[in-house]
Design a protein around this motif. Structure first.
Motif, PDB file in Angstrom:
ATOM      1  N   ALA A 127      -5.233   4.845  44.033  1.00 22.00           N
ATOM      2  CA  ALA A 127      -4.180   4.527  43.045  1.00 22.00           C
ATOM      3  C   ALA A 127      -2.828   4.403  43.744  1.00 22.00           C
ATOM      4  O   ALA A 127      -2.003   3.557  43.401  1.00 22.00           O
ATOM      5  N   ALA A 128      -2.604   5.241  44.769  1.00 23.34           N
ATOM      6  CA  ALA A 128      -1.329   5.227  45.498  1.00 23.34           C
ATOM      7  C   ALA A 128      -1.104   3.888  46.186  1.00 23.34           C
ATOM      8  O   ALA A 128       0.037   3.433  46.318  1.00 23.34           O
ATOM      9  N   ALA A 129      -2.196   3.237  46.618  1.00 24.23           N
ATOM     10  CA  ALA A 129      -2.072   1.946  47.310  1.00 24.23           C
ATOM     11  C   ALA A 129      -1.526   0.878  46.359  1.00 24.23           C
ATOM     12  O   ALA A 129      -0.691   0.055  46.747  1.00 24.23           O
ATOM     13  N   ILE A 130      -1.983   0.906  45.112  1.00 30.05           N
ATOM     14  CA  ILE A 130      -1.511  -0.060  44.106  1.00 30.05           C
ATOM     15  C   ILE A 130      -0.027   0.193  43.830  1.00 30.05           C
ATOM     16  O   ILE A 130       0.775  -0.744  43.789  1.00 30.05           O
ATOM     17  N   ASP A 131       0.345   1.472  43.684  1.00 29.78           N
ATOM     18  CA  ASP A 131       1.745   1.829  43.428  1.00 29.78           C
ATOM     19  C   ASP A 131       2.653   1.408  44.590  1.00 29.78           C
ATOM     20  O   ASP A 131       3.747   0.894  44.370  1.00 29.78           O
ATOM     21  N   GLN A 132       2.184   1.663  45.814  1.00 28.02           N
ATOM     22  CA  GLN A 132       2.959   1.302  47.014  1.00 28.02           C
ATOM     23  C   GLN A 132       3.207  -0.201  47.058  1.00 28.02           C
ATOM     24  O   GLN A 132       4.320  -0.654  47.306  1.00 28.02           O
ATOM     25  N   LEU A 133       2.140  -0.962  46.828  1.00 28.87           N
ATOM     26  CA  LEU A 133       2.256  -2.415  46.907  1.00 28.87           C
ATOM     27  C   LEU A 133       3.188  -2.934  45.804  1.00 28.87           C
ATOM     28  O   LEU A 133       3.976  -3.850  46.037  1.00 28.87           O
TER      29      LEU A 133
END
Length: 291
Positions: A127-133
């Motif tokens: 989920a953090a990867a989606i938020d980061q992007l």
């Protein structure tokens, strides 16, 4: 402060007696510099022969000799976009190498050249990867296509390509997972994404696969490149955390064993800190020329 590989090599070349000890030490040093045993032996043997036949003994001559021998093993390549079509760059890499930041830097690079860029959040595993992007997309002014955490990455890519076609965007930058429950799951997921993209592109030249590698990891970079290249086939490497002290020797092995070029190097944290790879500059740094 620990000496760089290039500085140590230069110091070795300052020893004027080119005896057996010198060449053994040269070979050991090349292995320590991540060139691999086979390449280190070949380069050391070639230096021995050429230094004798061409009567090269000065530090500068020896540096240029090693540079010349390594030149054929590493090459630069910067991809240009196919005009009038939707181009897709699949960005691969294990977690922690700076993959999402690299995507933002690539977006900035191609936007600065007049291209419209969108991001696809196909690392749905974290989920953090989606938020980061999403944060990078906001900061760079890119549109982003994303689905919920845990959804099918192939569906994200499908939607991103459809959206790019509809809006006339030139480039889709797709993030991918760098870690899953096990390596086989990860590689299968990437192969699936690869198939989805191939089924959507207008022609093969519009699609490129890049592996992001941390320049300081040495031999790990080579094993990562082998793994991803075997799974879906890579077009080029992008290096992060790149400076003259980095363990650059593994690039020689990547070039020699996998015949993969280096496209870009990341030099800092800002979005503008992405530079096209320069073979001459890299080799000068590696062998200590100009230091």
């Amino acid at each position: 402060m620990k000496k760089t590989f290039g500085a140590r090599l230069k110091a070795l070349f300052g020893i004027q007696t080119l005896d057996e000890n010198f060449f053994e030490e040269l070979e050991d040093m090349l292995i320590e510099g991540d060139l691999g045993a086979k390449t280190a032996m070949e380069v050391s043997d070639a230096v021995r022969k050429l230094a004798k036949s061409e009567k090269k003994t000065s530090v500068e001559e020896m540096q240029q000799l090693v540079k010349r021998l390594l030149q054929q093993k590493v090459r630069a390549w910067v991809p240009s976009l196919v005009p009038g079509k939707t181009n897709i760059f699949l960005i691969l890499g294990v977690n922690g190498v700076g993959k999402t930041t690299t995507i933002a830097k690539l977006a900035t690079y191609y936007q600065n050249r007049g291209n419209s860029v969108i991001m696809a959040a196909a690392d749905t595993f974290r989920a953090a990867a989606i938020d980061q992007l999403e944060l990078h997309a906001q900061r760079t002014g890119c549109r982003i296509i994303k689905h919920a955490h845990g959804s099918d990455p192939g569906a994200v890519l499908f939607d991103a390509v459809q959206s790019a076609h509809a809006k006339g965007d030139q480039l889709v930058l797709a993030d991918t997972a760098g870690r899953m429950h096990n390596k086989e799951n990860l590689l299968r997921e990437l192969q699936k994404i690869d198939k989805v993209i191939k089924s959507r592109i207008e022609d093969e030249s519009c699609y490129k696969r890049f592996l992001v590698i941390d320049a300081t990891t040495g031999q790990n970079g080579l094993s990562q490149a082998q793994l991803f290249h075997q799974a879906i086939g890579l077009d080029a490497i992008i290096l992060t955390k790149y400076d003259s002290a980095a363990k650059g020797g593994s690039l020689i092995q990547i070039g020699e064993k996998l015949e993969l070029p280096i496209a870009f190097v990341g030099l800092g944290e800002r979005y503008g800190d992405l530079r096209e790879f320069d073979t001459d500059e890299f080799l000068d740094s590696l062998v200590g020329i100009g230091t």
